[in-house]
Design an enzyme around this catalytic site. Structure first.
Site, PDB file in Angstrom:
ATOM      1  N   ASN A  80      89.091  34.720  30.882  1.00 50.73           N
ATOM      2  CA  ASN A  80      89.871  33.692  29.684  1.00 50.73           C
ATOM      3  C   ASN A  80      91.135  34.891  30.479  1.00 50.73           C
ATOM      4  OD1 ASN A  80      91.969  32.633  28.418  1.00 50.73           O
ATOM      5  ND2 ASN A  80      90.165  31.074  28.414  1.00 50.73           N
ATOM      6  N   SER A 106      89.614  27.796  31.874  1.00 52.68           N
ATOM      7  CA  SER A 106      90.325  27.208  31.233  1.00 52.68           C
ATOM      8  C   SER A 106      89.831  26.673  30.000  1.00 52.68           C
ATOM      9  CB  SER A 106      91.267  26.196  32.182  1.00 52.68           C
ATOM     10  OG  SER A 106      92.811  26.076  31.183  1.00 52.68           O
ATOM     11  N   GLU A 107      90.660  27.011  28.542  1.00 50.23           N
ATOM     12  CA  GLU A 107      89.455  26.642  27.679  1.00 50.23           C
ATOM     13  C   GLU A 107      89.402  24.875  27.157  1.00 50.23           C
ATOM     14  OE1 GLU A 107      92.239  28.913  27.474  1.00 50.23           O
ATOM     15  OE2 GLU A 107      93.909  28.848  25.900  1.00 50.23           O
ATOM     16  N   ASN A 108      91.075  24.101  27.835  1.00 47.91           N
ATOM     17  CA  ASN A 108      90.911  22.769  27.634  1.00 47.91           C
ATOM     18  C   ASN A 108      90.031  22.592  28.456  1.00 47.91           C
ATOM     19  OD1 ASN A 108      92.387  23.742  29.557  1.00 47.91           O
ATOM     20  ND2 ASN A 108      92.738  22.013  30.604  1.00 47.91           N
ATOM     21  N   SER A 163      83.888  23.966  25.018  1.00 44.76           N
ATOM     22  CA  SER A 163      84.197  25.472  25.413  1.00 44.76           C
ATOM     23  C   SER A 163      84.526  26.816  24.853  1.00 44.76           C
ATOM     24  CB  SER A 163      85.883  24.743  26.642  1.00 44.76           C
ATOM     25  OG  SER A 163      86.683  25.838  26.923  1.00 44.76           O
TER      26      SER A 163
END
Lengths: 211, 240
Positions: free
Chosen positions: A23, A46-48, A88
């Site tokens: 990340n 991508s943490e979304n 996530s």
């Protein structure tokens, strides 16, 4: 001569390993995605809600449903998967991401990180930073050594913390520090940068083991 | 509750559910995957004193940003609010109360709320302001913070496709907070871009099972806003 932003990103990319899930934070860390050595398989999260982030789209091919955590339009890859926000952060908090490369406002000698708010300024929020430093196996800070004359590598953070004893390594435009059990260890210097210069721009004592 | 979950307009889908001082969860990351048509119904209804649970406060003139502009919001529970200047003004003036959460803590609080888990321990936020006033405990040699599950009176979600049973599919990163929020409210209303008959989906592909969706409405292909339009140059034709 200090490392440029590109050179800093390239130095951080030396920390990548084949098969890593990684990340990247916003700012200089984002540049690391362009420095993956040929033949190495690295998936960026991508943490979304996405694993396997592709490059920016060609003009005219932007899709409002496909953005990264910085809300920029991006593309997918053949390896891409999508998932919800709880899954996530389950990946992040569950220790499944091997490496996070983040920016910082301050880092302390014992690896405390402050990167989300400055007293007196509007609080924008926390986002995913606290989850990343709490859950990701290895955390590298990639930042300018000092900011507008302000020392950022300090004995103790004065800004609100993101996490306690969470940073493993600090890569700046001037040098590389390992964060060890006894404090910081200077391991690399940018070309032409001296240990004295680092000492004058660092707010905490450190050991030196250059290699 | 009507046996028929499908309603013909966003207004009809929310009829009878809106009142002052209620708590509403709203899906989306930034303005990606937001229930824009349902938010517009809340705007038009004029209900006030709302507590909103959402990752972000929308953007100026988009999504939940409209409800802040119309001063319908008392409190926001979110993780990041940096991209909405109007919201920032109201926050700095003390007109809106804000509770910041780490994003993963917010997502997990919603997931837990929907799964009947009243509280859980997490390492996230230990030793920071997030832990202040909360019980802490040590597990496996590390401090953890007790966080509460989160529920709402109403959840609004946006999905790409839905069937008449309320089974939902999402599209790319527009999924984000929508599936966990669908599970965590007394009533869940979904807007879908395309409505299809039951049996249209492979049951193996369904992301949100219809049990979590009380009402749904088809809103068609809506005009979606992009906050950060980033592109790269095309390779020259000769190279392609």
């Amino acid at each position: 001569m200090p490392w440029t932003r590109q050179e800093m990103a390239a130095r951080a990319a030396e920390e990548l390993r084949d098969g890593f899930y990684v990340n990247l934070g916003i700012g200089i860390p984002t540049l690391v995605a362009n420095c993956v050595p040929p033949g190495m398989r690295v998936q960026f999260q991508s943490e979304n809600g996405m694993l396997g982030m592709g490059p920016f789209p060609y003009e005219g091919e932007e899709d409002a449903d496909l953005i990264n955590a910085g809300k920029q339009t991006i593309t997918s890859l053949p390896s891409t998967s999508y998932f919800d926000s709880a899954s996530s952060f389950g990946m992040i908090r569950g220790g499944h991401i091997q490496l996070a490369i983040l920016g910082a406002l301050q880092v302390s000698a014992r690896g405390d990180l402050a990167n989300w708010s400055v007293p007196g300024k509007m609080i924008k929020g926390i986002g995913g930073a606290m989850d990343l430093v709490a859950g990701v196996r290895r955390v590298i800070v990639l930042m300018e050594h000092i900011s507008k004359g302000e020392i950022k590598i300090v004995e103790q953070c004065s800004l609100p913390l993101t996490g306690v004893e969470v940073v493993n390594k600090i890569i700046t435009d001037l040098c590389v520090f390992e964060v060890g059990p006894g404090g910081l260890v200077l391991t690399e210097l940018a070309p032409g940068v001296t240990e004295d210069e680092i000492r004058s721009k660092t707010g905490t004592p450190f050991a030196t083991q250059l290699h | 509750m009507s046996l028929n979950k499908v309603h013909s307009t966003p207004e009809a889908a929310l009829a009878g559910f809106l009142h002052d001082d209620m708590t509403i969860m709203s899906g989306g990351f930034g303005v990606c995957g937001i229930p824009a048509a349902l938010i517009d119904v809340i705007l038009d209804s004029g209900v006030r004193g709302l507590t909103l649970i959402s990752n972000n406060p929308g953007a100026d003139g988009h999504g939940l940003g409209k409800l802040f502009k119309n001063r319908q919001v008392r409190k926001l529970i979110c993780s990041y609010a940096g991209d909405n200047a109007l919201f920032a003004q109201q926050f700095m003036a003390g007109e809106v109360e804000v509770e910041f959460n780490p994003q993963g803590t917010l997502a997990e609080r919603i997931r837990a709320g929907g799964a009947g888990i009243p509280a859980f321990y997490t390492r996230t936020g230990a030793g920071t302001v997030i832990a202040e006033g909360k019980p802490t405990a040590e597990f496996d040699g590390h401090p953890h913070v007790l966080e509460r599950g989160l529920r709402a009176d109403l959840a609004l979600v946006h999905a790409w496709m839905g069937d008449t049973e309320g089974n939902l599919l999402y599209r790319m990163t527009a999924r984000n907070f929508n599936p966990p929020m669908a599970t965590a409210a007394e009533v869940t209303v979904a807007e879908v871009e395309t409505l299809v008959p039951v049996g249209s989906f492979d049951p193996d592909h369904i992301v949100t099972p219809g049990i979590f969706v009380d009402r749904l409405v088809a809103v068609g292909a809506i005009n979606k806003h992009i906050e950060q339009r980033t592109v790269r140059p095309r390779p020259l034709a000769a190279e392609a």
